[in-house]
Design a protein around this motif. Structure first.
Motif, PDB file in Angstrom:
ATOM      1  N   SER A  95       1.042  -1.173  -0.009  1.00  0.00           N
ATOM      2  CA  SER A  95      -0.074  -0.046   0.138  1.00  0.00           C
ATOM      3  C   SER A  95       0.803   1.152   0.050  1.00  0.00           C
ATOM      4  N   GLU A 109      -8.104   1.857  -3.349  1.00  0.00           N
ATOM      5  CA  GLU A 109      -9.216   2.107  -2.347  1.00  0.00           C
ATOM      6  C   GLU A 109      -9.841   3.370  -2.645  1.00  0.00           C
ATOM      7  N   ASN A 162      -9.813   6.663   0.916  1.00  0.00           N
ATOM      8  CA  ASN A 162      -8.807   5.534   1.256  1.00  0.00           C
ATOM      9  C   ASN A 162      -9.146   4.527   2.184  1.00  0.00           C
ATOM     10  N   ASN A 163     -10.356   4.095   2.048  1.00  0.00           N
ATOM     11  CA  ASN A 163     -11.010   2.999   2.780  1.00  0.00           C
ATOM     12  C   ASN A 163     -10.559   1.699   2.407  1.00  0.00           C
ATOM     13  N   ALA A 164      -9.818   1.123   2.904  1.00  0.00           N
ATOM     14  CA  ALA A 164      -9.499  -0.319   2.440  1.00  0.00           C
ATOM     15  C   ALA A 164     -10.448  -1.324   2.142  1.00  0.00           C
ATOM     16  N   ALA A 224     -12.121  -0.956  -1.261  1.00  0.00           N
ATOM     17  CA  ALA A 224     -11.398  -0.995  -2.309  1.00  0.00           C
ATOM     18  C   ALA A 224     -11.896  -2.038  -3.460  1.00  0.00           C
ATOM     19  N   HIS A 233      -5.428   8.380  -4.630  1.00  0.00           N
ATOM     20  CA  HIS A 233      -5.652   7.123  -3.863  1.00  0.00           C
ATOM     21  C   HIS A 233      -4.876   6.354  -3.314  1.00  0.00           C
ATOM     22  N   HIS A 281      -3.062   2.501  -3.209  1.00  0.00           N
ATOM     23  CA  HIS A 281      -3.258   1.578  -4.051  1.00  0.00           C
ATOM     24  C   HIS A 281      -2.007   0.592  -3.822  1.00  0.00           C
TER      25      HIS A 281
END
Length: 232
Positions: free
Chosen positions: A97, A137, A141-143, A146, A163, A165
């Motif tokens: 990430s 995401e 930026n919420n996993a 994604a 974002h 990623h």
């Protein structure tokens, strides 16, 4: 806005790319181009930027982008960072990430490019490797929200560089791709989305109705907005 653009490269161009990106290509440790934030996350190989193979493939990718109207409409490119090429497989198989740097300097040209948009151009078929999904995401930026992407060879995905990623580990086979960044004439993602939606709907109206007074007037609205928002 995340946009999937299929068939950016022809079958002949893909064959050329794979031939140039074989085991004997001038691969280097991908960490050599990583910034401090990404250094501990990056574990792949990257084609040497000053190689003949890199120069040939860069020209091919840039020509392909110029003939794709939807890419030009969505990105409104002002500058395109010279395309780079990477390889995942074996012991160099993932990129954890991270978020792309805001301003990037090309080792080839010395030009600085603001990264408004990130692009991945897939060069391997999904059946060529296991794992290796590009995970992007959402805007927050919420996993958990994604998207996990693994498109056909020749397809491109365009997404905001803001974002978080990653590329998940390749557990079998080899994943080849090109990646690069775009500085857009329109810096705001919201404004780019408005212009893209307007352009796409104008295209549909012309297909249905032909050129009318209304489509001409709406085309004027598009260009007046672009004139107001663009920086060249």
């Amino acid at each position: 806005m995340l946009l999937h653009l299929p068939h950016i490269l022809s079958s002949q161009e893909l064959a050329t790319a794979r031939q140039q990106l074989g085991d004997d290509a001038p691969w280097t440790d991908g960490r050599s181009s990583a910034g401090p934030q990404a250094l501990s996350q990056k574990n792949n190989q990257q084609l040497r930027q000053d190689s003949d193979a890199s120069h040939r493939l860069q020209a091919m990718v840039l020509q392909a982008l110029q003939r794709e109207p939807m890419f030009l409409s969505a990105a409104l490119p002002k500058r395109i960072f010279n395309p780079l090429f990477n390889r995942y497989g074996g012991q160099t198989k993932h990129y954890g990430s991270h978020i792309d740097g805001a301003v990037l300097r090309s080792a080839n040209t010395g030009e600085w490019v603001r990264s408004d948009l990130s692009c991945t151009l897939f060069l391997s078929e999904p059946s060529d490797y296991e794992g290796g999904e590009l995970v992007i995401e959402d805007a927050m930026n919420n996993a958990a929200a994604a998207q996990r992407l693994k498109f056909a060879a020749g397809d491109l995905v365009l997404y905001p560089s803001t974002h978080v990623h990653q590329v998940e580990p390749v557990t079998q086979g080899v994943r080849l791709a090109s990646f690069f960044w775009i500085e857009s004439m329109v810096r705001s993602g919201e404004q780019r989305r408005i212009l893209f939606d307007l352009d796409m709907n104008l295209l549909k109206l012309r297909q249905q109705l032909g050129e009318t007074e209304e489509t001409t007037a709406l085309t004027g609205v598009y260009h007046n907005l672009l004139r107001q928002w663009a920086s060249t």
